[in-house]
Every structure is written in structure tokens, then in C-alpha cells.
Design a protein around this motif. Structure first.
Motif, short mmCIF file in Angstrom:
data_model
loop_
_atom_site.label_atom_id
_atom_site.label_comp_id
_atom_site.label_asym_id
_atom_site.label_seq_id
_atom_site.Cartn_x
_atom_site.Cartn_y
_atom_site.Cartn_z
N PRO A 227 -43.51 -3.44 100.19
CA PRO A 227 -44.21 -2.25 100.69
C PRO A 227 -43.56 -0.98 100.15
CG PRO A 227 -42.81 -3.20 102.39
CD PRO A 227 -42.80 -4.17 101.25
N GLU A 228 -44.32 0.09 100.12
CA GLU A 228 -43.79 1.36 99.59
C GLU A 228 -42.65 1.87 100.46
OE1 GLU A 228 -47.00 4.07 99.14
OE2 GLU A 228 -48.02 2.89 97.59
N THR A 229 -42.74 1.63 101.76
CA THR A 229 -41.67 2.03 102.67
C THR A 229 -41.40 0.90 103.65
OG1 THR A 229 -43.25 3.03 104.24
CG2 THR A 229 -42.28 4.47 102.56
N LEU A 230 -40.15 0.82 104.10
CA LEU A 230 -39.77 -0.16 105.12
C LEU A 230 -39.41 0.59 106.39
CD1 LEU A 230 -37.56 -2.79 103.24
CD2 LEU A 230 -39.75 -3.19 104.36
N PRO A 231 -40.28 0.57 107.41
CA PRO A 231 -40.02 1.32 108.64
C PRO A 231 -38.99 0.62 109.53
CG PRO A 231 -42.08 0.13 108.83
CD PRO A 231 -41.58 -0.12 107.43
N LEU A 232 -37.74 0.64 109.07
CA LEU A 232 -36.68 -0.04 109.80
C LEU A 232 -35.64 0.95 110.31
CD1 LEU A 232 -36.05 -3.09 107.43
CD2 LEU A 232 -37.52 -3.01 109.46
N ILE A 233 -35.04 0.62 111.43
CA ILE A 233 -33.98 1.44 112.03
C ILE A 233 -32.70 0.60 112.07
CG2 ILE A 233 -33.23 2.68 114.09
CD1 ILE A 233 -36.21 3.02 114.79
N PHE A 234 -31.61 1.14 111.52
CA PHE A 234 -30.34 0.43 111.49
C PHE A 234 -29.39 1.08 112.50
CE2 PHE A 234 -32.33 -0.53 107.52
CZ PHE A 234 -31.93 -1.83 107.21
N LYS A 235 -28.89 0.28 113.44
CA LYS A 235 -27.94 0.78 114.44
C LYS A 235 -26.60 0.05 114.24
CE LYS A 235 -31.48 1.74 117.93
NZ LYS A 235 -31.94 1.45 119.32
N LYS A 236 -25.53 0.83 114.14
CA LYS A 236 -24.22 0.25 113.91
C LYS A 236 -23.80 -0.63 115.08
CE LYS A 236 -20.29 0.00 111.58
NZ LYS A 236 -20.19 -0.56 110.21
N ARG A 237 -23.34 -1.85 114.77
CA ARG A 237 -22.86 -2.73 115.82
C ARG A 237 -21.51 -2.23 116.32
NH1 ARG A 237 -25.42 -7.44 116.81
NH2 ARG A 237 -27.04 -8.04 115.31
N VAL A 238 -21.31 -2.34 117.62
CA VAL A 238 -20.06 -1.90 118.22
C VAL A 238 -19.09 -3.08 118.22
CG1 VAL A 238 -18.94 -1.01 120.29
CG2 VAL A 238 -21.26 -0.24 119.66
N MET A 239 -17.90 -2.84 117.70
CA MET A 239 -16.90 -3.91 117.64
C MET A 239 -16.44 -4.26 119.03
SD MET A 239 -13.34 -3.95 115.50
CE MET A 239 -12.24 -5.37 115.53
N ALA A 240 -16.45 -5.57 119.34
CA ALA A 240 -16.02 -6.04 120.66
C ALA A 240 -14.52 -5.89 120.80
CB ALA A 240 -16.43 -7.49 120.86
N ASP A 241 -14.10 -5.66 122.03
CA ASP A 241 -12.65 -5.53 122.29
C ASP A 241 -11.96 -6.88 122.15
OD1 ASP A 241 -12.96 -2.87 122.82
OD2 ASP A 241 -13.32 -3.17 124.98
#
Length: 239
Positions: free
Chosen positions: A225-239
């Protein structure tokens, strides 16, 4: 679109990489990643390609006559195979329009394993063959020839979807074709895709932007597709 599956992929990657999960040693990380070590991840890729194959059709020249419901097609005829229709035919896959990686793998002894061993003992109706069913077990203890259900809560949770759908037959999956003329780049494509998915999911939660449509473009192959409507959210490192 399938957050449950994405989290299972992330969990599998996390268990494989361990201390390298949030590190910057990408070279060491890459060494650990392949379709054999990430079976659930590979199952998700396979299921995606089943529903949306890159190549939409393939062709073969007949070396011997082919009888199709009484209509004999002569030797030398070029036959085209519609991979899209084949992959969503309910005679080949149970609940064919549903994205379910668990049709390819099941959880057993702390890891995901391929369900190919189940296929040989499933008849055309999807029933367990007599060779796999223990006569001392009640048939309700079996589900689609997967064997006796485990009483382990984690096992039951992991196999929640595998226990509701029969194992898929790999011979019905033709995204890379079959036989001597199958895709010469299959091995590389599988390795690259598995590595790419694992490296992304280990660091990000990927979501689709529901406000933007994702259009499929198909000619002889599936187009990006001409565009990929995706949102990337950084994973939070577990303690």
C-alpha cells in the motif's frame, strides 16, 4: 488487528532472547532468531501469507492427463492455480477467513511446537483416526486429535485457540508453491521476515490507526500500500 497474537509473539521473543531482549547487541540477537526458534512467530507469518499471499496464482504444464469431475484435461495444458481461493476454501482450512496462528502450532512442555504430526491422523472430516485415540480415554478428552487435554492452567490458556481448530495441513499452503519449481528464495524470505517481525515486536507494540483505511492492491502479485497506517509504541522494560 490481533493484539493477542502480538503479545504471544513478544512473549516468545522475550523467552528466546532473555538478557538480550532490551540490549543493543543486535548481532548477538540476530544469531538467535530463526523460524525454528520462534515457531509461534513463524505461525503468525504463515497465517498472514495464507490470507494475503504475495503471489496470487501459479501455473503448471500438465505432464499427464488430469481428470476433474469427469472432464479430462490433456497433457501439455497450462493450468493456473488461484492461491487466494485455495487458501480460503473451507475444504482446505477450517474457519478459513479467521486469523488463527494456532492452527499451525500448539503449546506443549513449555514451548510452541508444530502441529504437523496431527495432520496424518486426521481424516477428511477432521475426526481423530483410531490410531491416535487411546481406547481407555473418553473421546471428550480429545479435541481435534490434539491428544488428552492438560490440567495445567497455563497449558490450557496457551492452547485455548489450538483446542478449537483442527491442525492445518501444510500441503494446502502454497504461498511459496510446491515441488521442484517452488520459490527459490523461500528460505531467505522466511528468515528475513521472522527476523524483522521479532526485532520490531521486541521493542514496540504495533497498532493499526483505525481512522485510516488499509487498502489492498492486487494485480498478479500483492502490492505494498502507498501508506501503512500503523502506530508504534515503545515497549516498557520490565523491572
Amino acid at each position: 488487528q490481533h493484539p493477542r497474537c502480538q503479545e504471544r509473539v513478544a512473549d516468545e521473543v522475550r523467552r528466546l532472547l532473555g538478557e538480550y531482549m532490551y540490549g543493543n547487541d543486535d548481532a548477538r540477537t540476530v544469531e538467535k532468531i530463526n523460524e525454528d526458534s520462534l515457531r509461534y512467530t513463524y505461525a503468525c507469518i504463515t497465517e498472514s501469507m495464507r490470507l494475503c499471499p504475495t503471489v496470487l496464482q501459479t501455473a503448471r504444464d500438465l505432464l499427464k492427463p488430469l481428470d476433474l469431475d469427469g472432464c479430462v484435461i490433456p497433457v501439455g495444458t497450462r493450468v493456473f492455480i488461484n492461491l487466494v481461493k485455495l487458501h480460503v476454501d473451507e475444504r482446505n482450512f477450517d474457519r478459513p477467513l479467521e486469523f488463527c496462528p494456532e492452527r499451525w502450532v500448539r503449546w506443549e512442555d513449555g514451548e510452541w511446537i508444530e502441529r504437523e504430526d496431527e495432520v496424518e491422523s486426521i481424516d477428511r472430516k477432521g475426526n481423530p483416526s483410531s490410531s491416535r485415540v487411546d481406547n481407555n480415554m473418553h473421546t471428550n478428552d480429545y479435541c481435534h486429535n490434539q491428544g488428552p487435554k492438560s490440567n495445567n492452567p497455563h497449558h490450557q490458556s496457551q492452547n485455548e485457540h489450538a483446542e478449537t481448530i483442527p491442525a492445518a495441513n501444510p500441503k494446502n499452503f502454497l504461498a511459496f508453491s510446491h515441488g521442484a519449481r517452488n520459490c527459490v528464495g523461500k528460505r531467505l524470505a522466511i528468515l528475513e521476515t521472522t527476523m524483522m517481525v521479532a526485532m520490531i515486536v521486541k521493542d514496540f507494540i504495533v497498532e493499526r490507526d483505525a481512522n485510516k483505511p488499509l487498502e489492498k492492491k492486487r494485480r498478479l502479485v500483492s502490492w505494498n500500500p502507498e501508506t501503512l497506517p500503523l502506530i508504534f509504541k515503545k515497549r516498557v522494560m520490565a523491572d
